[in-house]
Design an enzyme around this catalytic site. Structure first.
Site, short mmCIF file in Angstrom:
data_model
loop_
_atom_site.label_atom_id
_atom_site.label_comp_id
_atom_site.label_asym_id
_atom_site.label_seq_id
_atom_site.Cartn_x
_atom_site.Cartn_y
_atom_site.Cartn_z
CG ASP A 1 -2.05 0.94 1.19
OD1 ASP A 1 -2.06 1.80 0.30
OD2 ASP A 1 -2.96 0.82 2.03
CG ASP A 2 -0.10 4.80 -0.18
OD1 ASP A 2 -0.85 4.43 -1.10
OD2 ASP A 2 -0.44 5.65 0.68
CB CYS B 1 -6.04 2.91 -1.76
SG CYS B 1 -4.56 3.57 -1.01
CE LYS C 1 -6.40 0.22 1.78
NZ LYS C 1 -5.48 1.35 1.57
CG HIS D 1 -9.98 1.50 0.98
ND1 HIS D 1 -8.99 2.27 0.41
CD2 HIS D 1 -10.94 2.37 1.40
CE1 HIS D 1 -9.31 3.55 0.49
NE2 HIS D 1 -10.49 3.64 1.08
CG ASP E 1 -2.47 0.50 -3.03
OD1 ASP E 1 -1.37 1.08 -3.06
OD2 ASP E 1 -3.31 0.68 -2.12
CG ASN E 2 -1.72 4.05 -4.71
OD1 ASN E 2 -2.81 3.73 -4.20
ND2 ASN E 2 -0.72 4.50 -3.98
CE LYS F 1 -3.00 7.21 -2.08
NZ LYS F 1 -3.06 6.74 -0.68
#
Length: 486
Positions: free
Chosen positions: A50-51, A90, A149, A151, A292-293, A311
C-alpha cells in the site's frame, strides 16, 4: 436374469470408459487453449503493498532499503518493467485489480470516502453486480482468503465474505494503526475474523504475515487463493524500534520510518514464501507482488525515481508500480518483460491458470499474461492503456503517453526516450496528439457517471501535485545494513 445383469455391467463399463475419454479430451483441450493444468491447478497468492514507491525495492535499484525477499521473488520469476495499476489511488485501484475490469467502466472513478451530498450511501463500495477474483476462483473449487485491508465498502453488501472470500482477517477501511490502540471506528477499528477469535494486534504488518502463513498451512492440501493485502507502508508512519534502529543513519524522521516499514513488509513477504516452500507447494504456486499505486512522496517520504509524479495523479509515478509474477512451474527465473501490462490482467491470468474459461460475459479489460511471459506470444498484450481519475485522464499507446489535465494543454511524452516525463513533445506531434485526444475523449464520454464521490477538496489538491518537483534519482546509501540484521 444373469445375462441381463451382464449386459447392464458391460453397458456401464463402456459408458464409463467413454466418459473418461471425454474428460481426458476436455482436459487436453483446456490445456491447449491455455486454461491451465486442470489436474494440478496452481495456488494463487496475491501480495499487495500500500503506497510503496517505485524506487524503494532492491530489484528497482534501491540500495538504501534492503528488500532481499522481494528481490528473491523477482529474480525467481518475471519482473514487468512497465507494470501499471488502473488508478493512482487505493480504492479504485483495488476495484480494478479484483475484478479485471477498468473500474471507471462501472462508475468507480473516485477514492472511497464519506458519502457526499446527493450520492446514495448504499452505493459506496464495489458494485454488487461485479464479480471478483475470489468469486471466480471459488467456483473453480478454490479456497479463498483475504488477510488485511479491504477498502471496497463498509456496508454489509460489500463485505469480503459476500464478495467471494471464504475467510477474512482484517479491516474494511482504508488504513489502520500498526500498534495496539483502544478500539474505535477509524484507523483503530477492531480486527474482524470469521474463522477464529482474532488475537490482539502486535504489529499489524507482522500480524498480516502470520495470518497469511496460517491460511497456507490450513489449506495446503487443496488449491487456494490468498489475497495478502498489506497496509504497509501507508501512513501513519509507525515502525518498530528494532526496525528504526536498522535505519538510524537516515536523517529524515519520516523517511527513516518509511524505510523501516518497507523492511518489515519485506520480512513478511519472506514468511509467506517460506511457508509455501515448507508446505511443498512453492513450485506450483503463482505469487504476484504489486503496489496498489505509486508512492505518495509528501505523505510517507517514498521515492518513485526515475518516475515523475506520485500517488493521486496520472504521471508515471502515480500508477507505474513494482510488478512481479513468480510461478516456478511456468515462468523462467530472471525474466524481464518490457511490454506494458496492467493489474487488470491478474483476474484473467488467474482464472485461466486455474482451469477456467473466459467468454465475452466476463467483460475483462485485462488478458491472460502467461502466454506472453512464457514467450508463446511475442506481440504486446495491450495496444492501448487508458486511465481516468476524477479530473484527469491518460492514455499510453506504445511508447507514447498522453496526459489530459483541466488547467493546461494536453501533455505528450515518449516514454522510451523519456521515462521521467521531463520533455513534453505535444507541440512537435500535433497530428498524433489530436488522434490520441479524440480516442481518449470518445472512451471518456461513454463511461457511466461515478456511483460515489470523494470530497471536492481533493480535486484542487490533485492539480497542485502536477506542479510539484519530484526526486528522479535513487536516494544515496549512507550506510550499509549489516548482513546479520537485514
Amino acid at each position: 436374469m444373469a445375462i441381463q445383469r451382464e449386459r447392464q455391467f458391460i453397458f456401464i463399463l463402456v459408458l464409463s470408459c467413454f466418459w473418461q475419454v471425454f474428460l481426458d479430451f476436455a482436459i487436453v483441450q483446456n490445456v491447449i487453449a491455455g486454461n491451465g493444468d486442470l489436474q494440478n491447478p496452481p495456488n494463487v497468492v496475491l501480495i499487495v503493498a500500500d503506497d510503496l514507491g517505485f524506487a524503494d525495492v532492491g530489484f528497482h535499484g534501491s540500495t538504501q532499503i534492503k528488500t532481499p525477499n522481494l528481490d528473491l521473488l523477482a529474480s525467481g520469476g518475471a519482473v514487468c518493467e512497465n507494470g501499471y495499476v488502473s488508478s493512482p489511488v487505493c480504492s479504485p485501484s483495488r476495484a480494478g485489480l479484483l475484478t479485471g475490469r477498468n473500474q471507471v467502466s462501472f462508475g468507480y472513478d473516485n477514492n472511497l470516502g464519506l458519502p457526499q451530498p446527493g450520492m446514495d450511501p448504499q452505493l459506496c463500495g464495489l458494485p454488487v453486480g461485479e464479480r471478483t477474483i475470489a468469486d471466480r476462483l471459488g467456483e473453480l473449487g478454490y479456497k479463498t482468503g483475504l488477510i488485511g485491508k479491504w477498502h471496497l465498502g463498509k456496508l454489509p453488501q460489500f463485505h469480503p465474505l459476500k464478495r467471494g472470500f471464504d475467510e477474512f482477517w482484517g479491516f474494511t477501511g482504508g488504513g489502520h494503526y500498526y500498534f495496539p490502540t483502544p478500539v474505535g471506528t477509524g484507523y483503530d477499528s477492531p480486527i474482524e475474523c470469521n474463522y477464529a477469535e482474532p488475537k490482539a494486534i502486535t504489529y499489524i504488518t507482522d500480524d498480516i504475515g502470520d495470518e497469511s502463513v496460517s491460511f497456507i498451512e490450513r489449506h495446503r492440501e487443496k488449491p487456494f487463493f490468498l489475497f495478502a493485502s498489506f497496509n504497509a507502508p501507508h501512513a501513519p508512519m509507525q515502525a518498530t524500534e528494532a526496525d528504526l534502529k536498522l535505519y538510524q543513519h537516515i536523517k529524515g524522521k519520516k523517511r527513516r520510518a518509511y524505510c523501516a516499514m518497507v523492511h518489515r513488509l519485506d520480512v513478511n513477504v519472506g514468511k509467506i514464501q517460506t511457508a509455501l516452500q515448507e508446505a511443498g507447494i512453492a513450485e506450483n504456486t503463482m505469487t504476484v507482488f504489486i503496489s496498489d499505486n505509486g508512492g505518495p512522496v509528501n505523505a510517507n517520504a517514498s521515492c518513485n525515481a526515475p518516475l515523475n509524479g506520485q500517488k493521486g495523479i496520472l504521471l508515471e509515478g502515480g500508477m507505474h508500480v513494482p510488478y512481479v509474477i513468480h510461478f516456478p512451474a511456468k515462468i523462467k527465473p530472471g525474466t524481464k518483460y518490457s511490454h506494458s501490462v496492467t493489474s487488470l490482467d491478474f483476474a484473467p491470468t488467474f482464472v485461466v491458470a486455474a482451469g477456467g474459461t473466459i467468454d465475452a460475459n466476463a467483460k475483462f479489460d485485462g488478458v491472460d499474461l502467461l502466454p506472453y511471459l512464457t514467450g508463446k506470444v511475442d506481440s504486446p498484450p495491450h495496444e492501448t492503456l487508458l486511465w481516468k481519475f476524477t479530473i484527469s485522464a491518460a492514455m499510453r499507446r506504445g511508447p507514447w503517453k498522453l496526459v489530459r489535465v483541466p488547467d493546461r494543454m494536453p501533455m505528450l511524452f515518449n516514454l522510451d526516450e523519456d521515462i521521467s516525463e521531463q520533455n513534453d513533445v505535444a507541440s512537435e506531434n500535433i497530428d498524433r496528439i489530436q488522434r490520441m485526444m479524440k480516442d481518449l475523449g470518445q472512451w471518456d464520454v461513454r463511461l457511466p457517471y461515478p456511483v460515489h464521490l470523494e470530497g471536492a477538496v481533493w480535486k484542487s489538491r490533485q492539480l497542485d501535485l502536477y506542479d510539484e518537483t519530484y526526486q528522479l534519482t535513487q536516494p544515496e546509501t549512507l550506510k550499509e545494513i549489516p548482513l546479520q540484521n537485514r
